[in-house]
Design a protein around this motif. Structure first.
Motif, PDB file in Angstrom:
ATOM      1  N   LEU A  22       0.865  -1.192   0.000  1.00 51.74           N
ATOM      2  CA  LEU A  22       0.000   0.000   0.000  1.00 51.74           C
ATOM      3  C   LEU A  22       0.894   1.233   0.000  1.00 51.74           C
ATOM      4  O   LEU A  22       1.841   1.318   0.787  1.00 51.74           O
ATOM      5  CB  LEU A  22      -0.937   0.003   1.212  1.00 51.74           C
ATOM      6  CG  LEU A  22      -1.970   1.151   1.268  1.00 51.74           C
ATOM      7  CD1 LEU A  22      -3.264   0.692   1.947  1.00 51.74           C
ATOM      8  CD2 LEU A  22      -1.443   2.382   1.985  1.00 51.74           C
ATOM      9  N   THR A  45      -1.998  -1.285  -3.678  1.00 51.64           N
ATOM     10  CA  THR A  45      -3.090  -0.360  -3.393  1.00 51.64           C
ATOM     11  C   THR A  45      -2.484   1.038  -3.292  1.00 51.64           C
ATOM     12  O   THR A  45      -1.553   1.251  -2.525  1.00 51.64           O
ATOM     13  CB  THR A  45      -3.788  -0.729  -2.069  1.00 51.64           C
ATOM     14  OG1 THR A  45      -4.329  -2.038  -2.194  1.00 51.64           O
ATOM     15  CG2 THR A  45      -4.900   0.259  -1.748  1.00 51.64           C
ATOM     16  N   VAL A  47      -3.227   5.021  -2.548  1.00 49.67           N
ATOM     17  CA  VAL A  47      -4.190   5.968  -1.991  1.00 49.67           C
ATOM     18  C   VAL A  47      -3.671   7.384  -2.233  1.00 49.67           C
ATOM     19  O   VAL A  47      -2.739   7.828  -1.568  1.00 49.67           O
ATOM     20  CB  VAL A  47      -4.405   5.755  -0.478  1.00 49.67           C
ATOM     21  CG1 VAL A  47      -5.524   6.668   0.024  1.00 49.67           C
ATOM     22  CG2 VAL A  47      -4.719   4.304  -0.171  1.00 49.67           C
ATOM     23  N   PRO A  48      -4.253   8.077  -3.195  1.00 55.50           N
ATOM     24  CA  PRO A  48      -3.849   9.473  -3.401  1.00 55.50           C
ATOM     25  C   PRO A  48      -4.505  10.350  -2.326  1.00 55.50           C
ATOM     26  O   PRO A  48      -5.725  10.363  -2.198  1.00 55.50           O
ATOM     27  CB  PRO A  48      -4.411   9.816  -4.790  1.00 55.50           C
ATOM     28  CG  PRO A  48      -5.043   8.556  -5.307  1.00 55.50           C
ATOM     29  CD  PRO A  48      -5.285   7.660  -4.138  1.00 55.50           C
ATOM     30  N   VAL A  49      -3.701  11.014  -1.532  1.00 53.40           N
ATOM     31  CA  VAL A  49      -4.241  11.824  -0.437  1.00 53.40           C
ATOM     32  C   VAL A  49      -4.379  13.283  -0.869  1.00 53.40           C
ATOM     33  O   VAL A  49      -3.746  13.730  -1.832  1.00 53.40           O
ATOM     34  CB  VAL A  49      -3.351  11.730   0.828  1.00 53.40           C
ATOM     35  CG1 VAL A  49      -3.348  10.312   1.370  1.00 53.40           C
ATOM     36  CG2 VAL A  49      -1.924  12.201   0.544  1.00 53.40           C
ATOM     37  N   ALA A  50      -5.216  14.006  -0.139  1.00 46.00           N
ATOM     38  CA  ALA A  50      -5.388  15.432  -0.413  1.00 46.00           C
ATOM     39  C   ALA A  50      -4.316  16.245   0.309  1.00 46.00           C
ATOM     40  O   ALA A  50      -3.912  17.318  -0.140  1.00 46.00           O
ATOM     41  CB  ALA A  50      -6.776  15.887   0.020  1.00 46.00           C
ATOM     42  N   GLU A  53      -0.575  14.615   5.656  1.00 49.23           N
ATOM     43  CA  GLU A  53      -0.776  14.120   7.015  1.00 49.23           C
ATOM     44  C   GLU A  53      -1.739  12.928   7.036  1.00 49.23           C
ATOM     45  O   GLU A  53      -1.621  12.040   7.883  1.00 49.23           O
ATOM     46  CB  GLU A  53      -1.295  15.240   7.924  1.00 49.23           C
ATOM     47  CG  GLU A  53      -1.321  14.827   9.381  1.00 49.23           C
ATOM     48  CD  GLU A  53      -1.886  15.905  10.301  1.00 49.23           C
ATOM     49  OE1 GLU A  53      -2.478  16.868   9.780  1.00 49.23           O
ATOM     50  OE2 GLU A  53      -1.736  15.768  11.518  1.00 49.23           O
ATOM     51  N   GLU A  54      -2.673  12.908   6.097  1.00 47.11           N
ATOM     52  CA  GLU A  54      -3.599  11.773   6.014  1.00 47.11           C
ATOM     53  C   GLU A  54      -2.833  10.464   5.857  1.00 47.11           C
ATOM     54  O   GLU A  54      -3.260   9.417   6.353  1.00 47.11           O
ATOM     55  CB  GLU A  54      -4.511  11.900   4.794  1.00 47.11           C
ATOM     56  CG  GLU A  54      -5.458  13.059   4.792  1.00 47.11           C
ATOM     57  CD  GLU A  54      -6.108  13.180   3.409  1.00 47.11           C
ATOM     58  OE1 GLU A  54      -6.472  12.152   2.827  1.00 47.11           O
ATOM     59  OE2 GLU A  54      -6.211  14.305   2.909  1.00 47.11           O
ATOM     60  N   GLY A  57      -2.072   8.571   8.975  1.00 44.82           N
ATOM     61  CA  GLY A  57      -3.212   7.805   9.479  1.00 44.82           C
ATOM     62  C   GLY A  57      -3.434   6.533   8.679  1.00 44.82           C
ATOM     63  O   GLY A  57      -3.677   5.462   9.242  1.00 44.82           O
ATOM     64  N   ILE A  58      -3.342   6.652   7.370  1.00 42.22           N
ATOM     65  CA  ILE A  58      -3.542   5.484   6.503  1.00 42.22           C
ATOM     66  C   ILE A  58      -2.471   4.427   6.788  1.00 42.22           C
ATOM     67  O   ILE A  58      -2.770   3.229   6.876  1.00 42.22           O
ATOM     68  CB  ILE A  58      -3.522   5.924   5.024  1.00 42.22           C
ATOM     69  CG1 ILE A  58      -4.750   6.808   4.736  1.00 42.22           C
ATOM     70  CG2 ILE A  58      -3.497   4.710   4.091  1.00 42.22           C
ATOM     71  CD1 ILE A  58      -4.642   7.632   3.470  1.00 42.22           C
ATOM     72  N   ALA A  62      -3.027   0.595   8.024  1.00 36.76           N
ATOM     73  CA  ALA A  62      -2.424  -0.524   7.298  1.00 36.76           C
ATOM     74  C   ALA A  62      -1.565  -1.367   8.232  1.00 36.76           C
ATOM     75  O   ALA A  62      -1.614  -2.607   8.196  1.00 36.76           O
ATOM     76  CB  ALA A  62      -1.593   0.001   6.130  1.00 36.76           C
TER      77      ALA A  62
ATOM     78  N   SER B  51      -8.708   8.689   8.494  1.00 34.09           N
ATOM     79  CA  SER B  51      -7.594   8.191   7.676  1.00 34.09           C
ATOM     80  C   SER B  51      -7.148   6.815   8.169  1.00 34.09           C
ATOM     81  O   SER B  51      -6.833   5.931   7.365  1.00 34.09           O
ATOM     82  CB  SER B  51      -6.418   9.177   7.731  1.00 34.09           C
ATOM     83  OG  SER B  51      -6.825  10.476   7.352  1.00 34.09           O
ATOM     84  N   THR B  83     -10.489  11.936   0.081  1.00 40.41           N
ATOM     85  CA  THR B  83      -9.623  10.757  -0.056  1.00 40.41           C
ATOM     86  C   THR B  83     -10.419   9.484   0.199  1.00 40.41           C
ATOM     87  O   THR B  83     -10.310   8.507  -0.548  1.00 40.41           O
ATOM     88  CB  THR B  83      -8.438  10.856   0.927  1.00 40.41           C
ATOM     89  OG1 THR B  83      -7.757  12.089   0.696  1.00 40.41           O
ATOM     90  CG2 THR B  83      -7.476   9.702   0.746  1.00 40.41           C
TER      91      THR B  83
END
Lengths: 170, 190
Positions: A22, A45, A47-50, A53-54, A57-58, A62, B51, B83
């Motif tokens: 990921l 996988t 995950v494109p974040v905005a 900092e997200e 968390g992701i 994981a 998140s 997201t």
């Protein structure tokens, strides 16, 4: 675009070799080919974040789920992620494998990158985050493996700085 | 709705799920109702509960992941809604307790007190379902549909800004973290 496709492939292959499955990313110029490889890989996988900092968390989610992950961001993404790094990854002992494009170093031509470049290593040092610079494609695989090993054994963030000499072809 | 009653109403629907909460009043109430090893209370890291839930949902596609968020936390990570929506994990249920205030730090109003509509924002971000509920019956119905359904959903529960009798949780931060990770590992094996 003189981003090194060959060395982006080396970086991506190194992540695959350590079983990263990921990747959360906010792309910038130097990361585009690496992200493209990830997007084309059915095993990954992405995950494109905005905002970067997200991704902290992701990565935590994981990790709890037993999946190895990596974060791809520019050094300004590191700067904007500091709260998540401190109040989630460090507080909760979450391993982070952070690959950070090290803009604003020697050779930088974009004036707007220079301030962030000058603050990147001092911020990593202030946070006590172990880091290494990826410059030589021949050693990338080992450096990525070593960074992941330390992140997982210390349950803490580790940063790899993708340098201009690795990512950019003049 | 009182937040305690809201949580008590939906507790039976979530107690066997993977649950991630924000810090503050909500986790204290949830903990008082009955802690489960599959509950992770994110003390600090404001905004990142969703998140973390996204990472869990993407990596554990056969589990249902419930995120208990708050209005202040969502406002701190509004981009995260986009997201989540674009990643579109079908096994994530995002429940936002909107008490229109930063209750845990003294009750200052958040933007939802002056009209910001989080369900509309979630919908516009791309959540296939995003509803606002104002009664216990509406809440039970919406959470049941989301938990039993097979798609990403956001439920904004309008609750009163009433703090719990105590914020105390007899659970160390790292104890919760390692117990949670271990609980997830045993679920994966099972």
């Amino acid at each position: 675009m003189p981003v090194s496709i060959a060395n982006s492939t080396v970086v991506y292959d190194a992540l695959k070799a350590v079983e990263v499955r990921l990747i959360s990313v906010l792309p910038e110029t130097w990361l585009v080919p690496t992200v493209r490889l990830a997007n084309e890989d059915p095993e990954m996988t992405v995950v494109p974040v905005a905002k970067e900092e997200e991704a902290v968390g992701i990565a935590a989610g994981a990790h709890f789920a037993g999946t190895k992950s990596a974060l791809l961001m520019q050094n300004h993404g590191l700067l904007s992620s500091v709260n998540g790094i401190v109040s989630l990854a460090m507080l909760y002992k979450i391993p982070l494998l952070m690959l950070i494009s090290y803009r604003g170093g020697l050779g930088e031509r974009d004036p707007w990158q220079t301030m962030g470049g000058s603050k990147t290593i001092p911020v990593l040092q202030a946070l006590g985050i172990p880091y290494d610079e990826l410059s030589d494609p021949a050693s990338v695989a080992k450096q990525v493996r070593d960074a992941q090993s330390l992140a997982e054994s210390s349950l803490a963030p580790v940063a790899l700085l993708l340098t201009r000499s690795l990512m950019w072809e003049e | 709705m009182l937040p305690k009653e809201a949580l008590r109403t939906i507790y039976p629907l979530v107690e066997d799920k993977i649950v991630v909460t924000i810090m503050g009043a909500l986790p204290a109430e949830l903990y008082a109702l009955g802690h489960r090893k599959s509950f992770f209370y994110v003390e600090h890291s404001m905004g990142l509960a969703s998140s973390i839930g996204l990472g869990l949902a993407l990596c554990l596609p056969h589990e249902k992941v419930i995120v208990f968020d708050g209005d202040g936390s969502v406002l701190m990570n509004l981009g995260g809604l986009t997201t989540v929506a674009s990643s579109h994990p079908r096994n994530l249920v995002h429940i936002i307790f909107d008490n229109q205030s930063f209750l845990s730090t003294g009750g200052s109003p958040t933007a939802t007190a002056s009209g910001t509509d989080l369900a509309a924002i979630a919908q516009a971000a791309g959540y296939p379902t995003a509803v606002t509920v104002r009664t216990l019956d509406e809440l039970r119905e919406a959470v049941t549909a989301a938990v039993e359904g097979d798609d990403l959903a956001c439920i904004v529960a309008k609750v009163e800004a009433v703090a719990p009798a105590s914020f105390h949780m007899d659970l160390g931060l790292l104890e919760n973290r390692f117990e949670f990770a271990r609980a997830l590992r045993s679920r994966v094996k099972a």
